[in-house]
Enzyme design. Sequence first.
Site, short mmCIF file in Angstrom:
data_model
loop_
_atom_site.label_atom_id
_atom_site.label_comp_id
_atom_site.label_asym_id
_atom_site.label_seq_id
_atom_site.Cartn_x
_atom_site.Cartn_y
_atom_site.Cartn_z
CD GLN A 81 32.49 -3.39 -21.97
OE1 GLN A 81 33.37 -3.34 -21.14
NE2 GLN A 81 31.23 -3.70 -21.65
CG HIS A 82 29.93 1.43 -23.17
ND1 HIS A 82 28.88 0.72 -22.60
CD2 HIS A 82 30.89 1.49 -22.21
CE1 HIS A 82 29.20 0.39 -21.37
NE2 HIS A 82 30.41 0.83 -21.09
CG ASP A 239 37.19 -3.06 -23.60
OD1 ASP A 239 36.16 -3.22 -22.92
OD2 ASP A 239 37.68 -1.94 -23.82
#
Length: 481
Positions: A81-82, A239
């Site tokens: 992520q991110h 994820d």
Amino acid sequence: MSAAEGPLVVGVDTSTQSTKALVVDAATGQVVASGQAPHTVSSGAGRESDPRQWWDALREALHQCGDAAREAAAVSIGGQQHGLVTLDAQGEPVRPALLWNDVRSAPQARRLIEELGGPKSWAERTGSVPGVSFTVTKWAWLTEHEPEAVRAAKAVRLPHDYLTERLTGEGTTDRGDASGTGWWAAGTEAYDEEILARVGLDPALLPRLVRPGEVAGTVRDGHGLPFSKGTLVAAGTGDNAAAALGLGLRPGVPVMSLGTSGTVYAVSQHRPADPTGTVAGFADARGDWLPLACTLNCTLAVDRVAALLGLDREAVEPGTDVTLLPYLDGERTPNLPHSSGLLHGLRHDTTAGQLLQAAYDGAVHSLLGALELVLDADADPTAPLLLIGGGARGTAWQQTVRRLSGRPVQIPEARELVALGAAAQAAGLLTGEDAAAVARRWKTSAGPVLDAVERDEAALTRISGVLSDAAPLLDRSAGSS
């Protein structure tokens, strides 16, 4: 290997360190082939990775899967992520991706929170108070430090978006991963134009949001992968949302994931909004919510302590009052992005094994501190805690979680839950089922249950006290970046 009963699907996990691919029988959940290839990540405060390595790793992982991958009828990508991926007009990376554990955007995170109404406003608006992991803070950092890269960017993507787009030729994302950007509004489930305007990001650069169960596209020509043209591509997701799918989670069941980062989360039917910033109010990949707390320091940090001590990671010893906060990469929970590791209570008779146990305790303490905030008020406090991730197989991790949580601990036998969740998402495209229902049919959460033991309140109180006293020291450098 027995013959597959149903169509084959591929689930992918593109994580911080590597990309894994599973070929799964959609009827039974049997993994019929798998592959894995590594990435490189820069070290230091800036954690970056070349997205083209992810694509090369995907190709290699699928090559390892052999003929089974060629028979796949659908594919889905789960990813870290991110991460901020910036692409030029040709779809090539403008610069390496800024990863979730890049902590350089701490000043930008603080400023954005202040400029847009404070923590409570952010939590109500986006579900989360943005910390250094969130994509919006990374874009703000890039705008200040590399304006030429911002000018060159013609598309902004998350890691799983990047691979999905290379498969389909279309820029798409899903609600689960978008909810970790800081520019997705939880109430309207759309991009927040005011936040985008504040950070100077044109919404035209962002991918289209694909609804749960919707087809993101089909595999195009010239991809260099074993899939046939027209193979269905699911939306994919972040994820943690993928792992929740992989477990077939129902609301209220707590999960602790022990990997490079540590997380605790549970599915909820209530939209979360924690103004303290401890809990990120993520969306899941189905239509519910996934309140989650994350630490930056988990298995990698504890393994580093073991290496410094010259010990095997399992060589822990009990019976110590020493406290070790293993914040080797700064920390997100608690919010101390500039912190480093801290050792307190060292005595002549302290052993190396006790120091190692203290590192485990410090890492688990951070996760358990957020667990009550993650769970809904009516969640069963005696329900087994599902323990997943690489650390879940380690005896020292299992026993530390049992001792500090006071809960029974269940260790699912299924491995690679992110990739399995992506595979369940792909299977759902073919069968019309909810992806979590697919995983439940596959019995992915089955595994041994370790009975509860009495919670070590003394250790929890001691660690909390040291953390409280040391917080000003740990965050002393916050104003220097």
